[in-house]
Write a protein that holds these residues in place. Sequence first.
Motif, PDB file in Angstrom:
ATOM      1  N   UNK A   1     -19.701  24.372 -21.239  1.00  0.00           N
ATOM      2  CA  UNK A   1     -20.464  25.600 -21.456  1.00  0.00           C
ATOM      3  C   UNK A   1     -21.643  25.641 -20.492  1.00  0.00           C
ATOM      4  N   UNK A   2     -21.860  26.802 -19.876  1.00  0.00           N
ATOM      5  CA  UNK A   2     -22.988  26.988 -18.970  1.00  0.00           C
ATOM      6  C   UNK A   2     -23.945  28.019 -19.553  1.00  0.00           C
ATOM      7  N   UNK A   3     -25.245  27.697 -19.562  1.00  0.00           N
ATOM      8  CA  UNK A   3     -26.256  28.634 -20.044  1.00  0.00           C
ATOM      9  C   UNK A   3     -27.466  28.591 -19.109  1.00  0.00           C
ATOM     10  N   UNK A   4     -28.215  29.699 -19.018  1.00  0.00           N
ATOM     11  CA  UNK A   4     -29.424  29.700 -18.190  1.00  0.00           C
ATOM     12  C   UNK A   4     -30.501  28.809 -18.803  1.00  0.00           C
TER      13      UNK A   4
ATOM     14  N   UNK B   1     -34.768  39.497 -22.382  1.00  0.00           N
ATOM     15  CA  UNK B   1     -33.694  40.503 -22.404  1.00  0.00           C
ATOM     16  C   UNK B   1     -33.097  40.652 -23.798  1.00  0.00           C
ATOM     17  N   UNK B   2     -33.065  39.557 -24.561  1.00  0.00           N
ATOM     18  CA  UNK B   2     -32.500  39.616 -25.915  1.00  0.00           C
ATOM     19  C   UNK B   2     -33.344  40.481 -26.845  1.00  0.00           C
ATOM     20  N   UNK B   3     -34.623  40.702 -26.465  1.00  0.00           N
ATOM     21  CA  UNK B   3     -35.503  41.590 -27.238  1.00  0.00           C
ATOM     22  C   UNK B   3     -35.393  43.036 -26.751  1.00  0.00           C
TER      23      UNK B   3
ATOM     24  N   UNK C   1     -23.945  34.583 -12.951  1.00  0.00           N
ATOM     25  CA  UNK C   1     -22.951  35.135 -13.876  1.00  0.00           C
ATOM     26  C   UNK C   1     -23.444  35.048 -15.316  1.00  0.00           C
ATOM     27  N   UNK C   2     -24.032  33.904 -15.672  1.00  0.00           N
ATOM     28  CA  UNK C   2     -24.548  33.715 -17.037  1.00  0.00           C
ATOM     29  C   UNK C   2     -25.676  34.689 -17.334  1.00  0.00           C
TER      30      UNK C   2
ATOM     31  N   UNK D   1     -25.912  38.148 -19.955  1.00  0.00           N
ATOM     32  CA  UNK D   1     -26.960  38.276 -20.976  1.00  0.00           C
ATOM     33  C   UNK D   1     -27.956  39.389 -20.649  1.00  0.00           C
ATOM     34  N   UNK D   2     -27.547  40.307 -19.764  1.00  0.00           N
ATOM     35  CA  UNK D   2     -28.292  41.532 -19.452  1.00  0.00           C
ATOM     36  C   UNK D   2     -29.619  41.292 -18.725  1.00  0.00           C
TER      37      UNK D   2
END
Length: 256
Positions: free
Chosen positions: A51-54, A65-67, A88-89, A93-94
Amino acid sequence: MNRIILKTIENIKRLKVLVLGEAILDEYQFGSVKRLCKEGPVSLVDVDDIVHTPGGAANTATNSASLDAKTIFLSVIGQDLEGEKLRTSLERLRVKTHELIISPKRQTLLKRRIWADGQMLIRIDSGDSKILDEKAEQLLLRKLNRLFPLVDVVILSDYQYGIFTPKIVANIKKLQKKYHKILAIDGKNLAIYRDSLATLCKANYKEIISILKVPMLSGKQRINQIKDLASKIYQRCNSEIIAVTLDADGALILHQ
């Protein structure tokens, strides 16, 4: 709580946020151990999932961005596979990545964690943490000068991995004096931002203790210690609001 901060939280969906800092790609490899490696006395992990995440400042951008804030991420990454995976990640996630600087002279920061049977066995770090080269620094300065007046909030996420050169820090102070944005700083060395007119600064307990050169306490004793040191913390950090994180004990918010 400071009225400006409360109003910012309430109106977050209508705000433009610029996040500046070190981009990190976090990689998690999950698997299980069924035998030892023949080459040496170490566990052999059969990987089932990756799994890759920022991470780093890139994670700060995804939180913004999640807010539903319109979030622009400004950083320097390498022209490599890790950088591609990070972009890409972020886009998934916008987070807007069109301002990211891609440098062929830099290797994207990667923190690889290997988990087996629910336990992390090892973390392997790679990528450039040296100070930016002059070309990348000049490009970053130009983008920063253009974007700063266009946003409502600026967040600095300084992991001391080379993005915040003396020129970048000096330029941020100059821009803030001119435009007076809501400026939030999360940095390992808050002393260098003392005269940046920050709205909010965040530091963990160890960083505050290091700045003030006072004894380190344990458990909930730290809460009263931070309260007692509030005036000195304000003097050193020179920010309207200061968030001190206390790991398992949460965070203490100091505000004038």
